[in-house]
Design a protein around this motif. Structure first.
Motif, PDB file in Angstrom:
ATOM      1  N   GLN A  19     -45.471  -1.484  -9.103  1.00 36.71           N
ATOM      2  CA  GLN A  19     -46.725  -0.833  -8.746  1.00 36.71           C
ATOM      3  C   GLN A  19     -46.427   0.376  -7.883  1.00 36.71           C
ATOM      4  O   GLN A  19     -45.374   0.471  -7.259  1.00 36.71           O
ATOM      5  CB  GLN A  19     -47.673  -1.806  -8.051  1.00 36.71           C
ATOM      6  CG  GLN A  19     -47.127  -2.388  -6.757  1.00 36.71           C
ATOM      7  CD  GLN A  19     -48.153  -3.291  -6.078  1.00 36.71           C
ATOM      8  OE1 GLN A  19     -48.893  -4.005  -6.745  1.00 36.71           O
ATOM      9  NE2 GLN A  19     -48.210  -3.259  -4.763  1.00 36.71           N
ATOM     10  N   CYS A  20     -47.363   1.309  -7.878  1.00 43.16           N
ATOM     11  CA  CYS A  20     -47.159   2.577  -7.192  1.00 43.16           C
ATOM     12  C   CYS A  20     -47.030   2.362  -5.675  1.00 43.16           C
ATOM     13  O   CYS A  20     -47.834   1.651  -5.077  1.00 43.16           O
ATOM     14  CB  CYS A  20     -48.309   3.519  -7.513  1.00 43.16           C
ATOM     15  SG  CYS A  20     -48.214   5.063  -6.601  1.00 43.16           S
ATOM     16  N   GLY A  21     -46.033   2.993  -5.080  1.00 41.11           N
ATOM     17  CA  GLY A  21     -45.828   2.893  -3.636  1.00 41.11           C
ATOM     18  C   GLY A  21     -46.910   3.607  -2.842  1.00 41.11           C
ATOM     19  O   GLY A  21     -47.061   3.379  -1.656  1.00 41.11           O
ATOM     20  N   GLY A  22     -47.670   4.472  -3.531  1.00 40.29           N
ATOM     21  CA  GLY A  22     -48.731   5.210  -2.857  1.00 40.29           C
ATOM     22  C   GLY A  22     -50.071   4.496  -2.924  1.00 40.29           C
ATOM     23  O   GLY A  22     -50.682   4.200  -1.902  1.00 40.29           O
ATOM     24  N   CYS A  23     -50.523   4.179  -4.181  1.00 37.70           N
ATOM     25  CA  CYS A  23     -51.883   3.643  -4.340  1.00 37.70           C
ATOM     26  C   CYS A  23     -51.903   2.213  -4.885  1.00 37.70           C
ATOM     27  O   CYS A  23     -52.971   1.654  -5.110  1.00 37.70           O
ATOM     28  CB  CYS A  23     -52.676   4.554  -5.273  1.00 37.70           C
ATOM     29  SG  CYS A  23     -52.035   4.545  -6.947  1.00 37.70           S
ATOM     30  N   GLU A  24     -50.720   1.645  -5.130  1.00 34.05           N
ATOM     31  CA  GLU A  24     -50.567   0.248  -5.564  1.00 34.05           C
ATOM     32  C   GLU A  24     -51.108  -0.051  -6.954  1.00 34.05           C
ATOM     33  O   GLU A  24     -51.254  -1.209  -7.330  1.00 34.05           O
ATOM     34  CB  GLU A  24     -51.170  -0.710  -4.517  1.00 34.05           C
ATOM     35  CG  GLU A  24     -50.496  -0.540  -3.159  1.00 34.05           C
ATOM     36  CD  GLU A  24     -50.948  -1.543  -2.120  1.00 34.05           C
ATOM     37  OE1 GLU A  24     -51.884  -2.309  -2.401  1.00 34.05           O
ATOM     38  OE2 GLU A  24     -50.350  -1.560  -1.042  1.00 34.05           O
ATOM     39  N   VAL A  25     -51.410   0.966  -7.759  1.00 36.67           N
ATOM     40  CA  VAL A  25     -51.826   0.733  -9.139  1.00 36.67           C
ATOM     41  C   VAL A  25     -50.603   0.212  -9.929  1.00 36.67           C
ATOM     42  O   VAL A  25     -49.481   0.625  -9.675  1.00 36.67           O
ATOM     43  CB  VAL A  25     -52.408   2.055  -9.748  1.00 36.67           C
ATOM     44  CG1 VAL A  25     -51.392   3.160  -9.726  1.00 36.67           C
ATOM     45  CG2 VAL A  25     -52.890   1.863 -11.156  1.00 36.67           C
ATOM     46  N   PRO A  26     -50.806  -0.763 -10.864  1.00 36.79           N
ATOM     47  CA  PRO A  26     -49.661  -1.260 -11.639  1.00 36.79           C
ATOM     48  C   PRO A  26     -49.096  -0.158 -12.545  1.00 36.79           C
ATOM     49  O   PRO A  26     -49.841   0.675 -13.031  1.00 36.79           O
ATOM     50  CB  PRO A  26     -50.259  -2.382 -12.503  1.00 36.79           C
ATOM     51  CG  PRO A  26     -51.620  -2.631 -11.964  1.00 36.79           C
ATOM     52  CD  PRO A  26     -52.062  -1.420 -11.220  1.00 36.79           C
ATOM     53  N   LEU A  38     -43.924   5.070  -8.647  1.00 34.87           N
ATOM     54  CA  LEU A  38     -44.763   6.246  -8.383  1.00 34.87           C
ATOM     55  C   LEU A  38     -45.642   6.531  -9.606  1.00 34.87           C
ATOM     56  O   LEU A  38     -45.125   6.757 -10.700  1.00 34.87           O
ATOM     57  CB  LEU A  38     -43.891   7.463  -8.079  1.00 34.87           C
ATOM     58  CG  LEU A  38     -44.622   8.742  -7.660  1.00 34.87           C
ATOM     59  CD1 LEU A  38     -45.372   8.535  -6.340  1.00 34.87           C
ATOM     60  CD2 LEU A  38     -43.639   9.903  -7.522  1.00 34.87           C
ATOM     61  N   CYS A  39     -46.978   6.493  -9.423  1.00 33.89           N
ATOM     62  CA  CYS A  39     -47.878   6.771 -10.549  1.00 33.89           C
ATOM     63  C   CYS A  39     -48.042   8.287 -10.707  1.00 33.89           C
ATOM     64  O   CYS A  39     -47.684   9.062  -9.811  1.00 33.89           O
ATOM     65  CB  CYS A  39     -49.235   6.094 -10.344  1.00 33.89           C
ATOM     66  SG  CYS A  39     -50.339   6.957  -9.204  1.00 33.89           S
ATOM     67  N   GLU A  40     -48.586   8.696 -11.854  1.00 31.21           N
ATOM     68  CA  GLU A  40     -48.710  10.135 -12.124  1.00 31.21           C
ATOM     69  C   GLU A  40     -49.656  10.812 -11.138  1.00 31.21           C
ATOM     70  O   GLU A  40     -49.404  11.939 -10.716  1.00 31.21           O
ATOM     71  CB  GLU A  40     -49.171  10.362 -13.567  1.00 31.21           C
ATOM     72  CG  GLU A  40     -48.021  10.135 -14.541  1.00 31.21           C
ATOM     73  CD  GLU A  40     -48.467  10.069 -15.983  1.00 31.21           C
ATOM     74  OE1 GLU A  40     -49.402  10.808 -16.348  1.00 31.21           O
ATOM     75  OE2 GLU A  40     -47.873   9.257 -16.724  1.00 31.21           O
ATOM     76  N   ASP A  41     -50.751  10.132 -10.788  1.00 32.30           N
ATOM     77  CA  ASP A  41     -51.707  10.737  -9.850  1.00 32.30           C
ATOM     78  C   ASP A  41     -51.056  11.026  -8.505  1.00 32.30           C
ATOM     79  O   ASP A  41     -51.210  12.107  -7.938  1.00 32.30           O
ATOM     80  CB  ASP A  41     -52.911   9.806  -9.620  1.00 32.30           C
ATOM     81  CG  ASP A  41     -53.840   9.785 -10.829  1.00 32.30           C
ATOM     82  OD1 ASP A  41     -53.660  10.662 -11.705  1.00 32.30           O
ATOM     83  OD2 ASP A  41     -54.720   8.900 -10.884  1.00 32.30           O
ATOM     84  N   CYS A  42     -50.325  10.025  -7.993  1.00 35.65           N
ATOM     85  CA  CYS A  42     -49.679  10.221  -6.691  1.00 35.65           C
ATOM     86  C   CYS A  42     -48.578  11.274  -6.792  1.00 35.65           C
ATOM     87  O   CYS A  42     -48.377  12.060  -5.867  1.00 35.65           O
ATOM     88  CB  CYS A  42     -49.121   8.914  -6.145  1.00 35.65           C
ATOM     89  SG  CYS A  42     -50.445   7.802  -5.584  1.00 35.65           S
ATOM     90  N   GLU A  43     -47.890  11.297  -7.915  1.00 40.08           N
ATOM     91  CA  GLU A  43     -46.838  12.310  -8.087  1.00 40.08           C
ATOM     92  C   GLU A  43     -47.444  13.722  -8.038  1.00 40.08           C
ATOM     93  O   GLU A  43     -46.882  14.632  -7.418  1.00 40.08           O
ATOM     94  CB  GLU A  43     -46.100  12.111  -9.417  1.00 40.08           C
ATOM     95  CG  GLU A  43     -44.903  13.035  -9.530  1.00 40.08           C
ATOM     96  CD  GLU A  43     -44.102  12.849 -10.804  1.00 40.08           C
ATOM     97  OE1 GLU A  43     -44.598  12.189 -11.752  1.00 40.08           O
ATOM     98  OE2 GLU A  43     -42.984  13.386 -10.856  1.00 40.08           O
TER      99      GLU A  43
HETATM  100 ZN   LIG Z   1     -50.234   6.046  -7.095  1.00 40.47          ZN
END
Ligand SMILES: [Zn+2]
Ligand SMILES: [Zn+2]
Length: 258
Positions: A19-26, A38-43
């Motif tokens: 899961q994303c280290g920023g927003c915790e989305v899987p 790292l998800c695309e949004d947080c990146e």
């Molecule tokens: Zn994220």
């Protein structure tokens, strides 16, 4: 990716559901392989250090550094490293992720941090040295016990693992803390500059020949004024067993820049 890396990935994925280290989305498996944790949004929200940063301390400004430039951070200081480079600005998501990593015992985010720091390879000066020793900024044992790990050491390890092919990098924890200090983040600029005097020492003397054959990359998680890395560089400058021993370069690297 090697078979070992795949196997390791599987184990890490089992222990820590990706899961994303920023927003915790899987995260999907392909995404996790490409950019761990790292998800695309947080990146998209990360702010890379723009071209035209200070050629000495690595501080970036809204207008690129020009010919008559005098850096507001290092213009009036002697720094013991040759230059410093960072990956991203310490803002918003990046800052939050680093905070969660260091203070939330989220050791698995070392992979993400090590990968974010790969951005420094865009600086061509890092390709001018054949062989680098990668030296983490040490933590005082007391602080390391509390945190569970030294983030700079873990980042350095992951940085090496993901480095461009052909780069000769070796993890070499040459430095130790000799004195417990107040955290730099808790101090203002003036206090930071004096806080670390005599806080670091060298673990072993090195032969003159060994020193002259290598460059050093000092790794820290976040750089602000560059004082920590400069103190470390100063210790390394006198680490050679002989007065004329000189490293080919001493460079500071960090994931984030404050
Ligand atoms: Zn994220
Ligand atoms: Zn500067």
């Amino acid at each position: 990716m090697s078979r070992f890396a795949h196997w390791r990935q599987a184990v890490v994925g089992w222990i820590y559901p990706p899961q994303c280290g920023g927003c915790e989305v899987p995260l999907s498996s392909p995404r996790q392989l490409e950019k761990p944790f790292l998800c695309e949004d947080c990146e998209d929200k990360l702010v890379p250090i723009p071209e035209g940063y200070c050629p000495v301390c690595g501080q970036s400004y809204d207008t690129p550094v020009g010919m008559t430039f005098r850096c507001g951070n290092c213009g009036d200081r002697e720094l013991a490293f040759d230059f410093s480079v960072s990956g991203y600005r310490s803002t918003g998501e990046a800052r939050q992720m680093m905070h969660a990593y260091k203070y939330g015992k989220q050791l698995h985010l070392s992979r993400l941090m090590g990968q974010l720091m790969q951005r420094v390879w865009n600086d061509t000066r890092l390709h001018e040295v054949d062989s680098w020793l990668v030296v983490p900024v040490p933590l005082h044992p007391k602080r390391q016990r509390g945190r569970g790990f030294n983030q700079s050491h873990e980042i350095a390890r992951e940085f090496i693992r993901n480095a461009p092919p052909g780069m000769d990098l070796k993890l070499e924890p040459l430095l130790k803390r000799t004195r417990h200090t107040v955290r730099q983040a808790q101090l203002d600029r003036r206090e930071r500059l004096g806080n670390l005097r005599g806080a670091f020492g060298i673990r072993k003397k090195l032969s003159e020949e060994f020193v002259s054959r290598h460059g050093v990359l000092i790794v820290d998680d976040v750089m602000t004024t560059g004082t920590t890395v400069s103190e470390c560089a100063g210790i390394l400058r006198s680490a050679g067993d002989g007065v004329s021993a000189e490293w080919s370069r001493i460079v500071g690297l960090s994931v984030l820049r404050g």
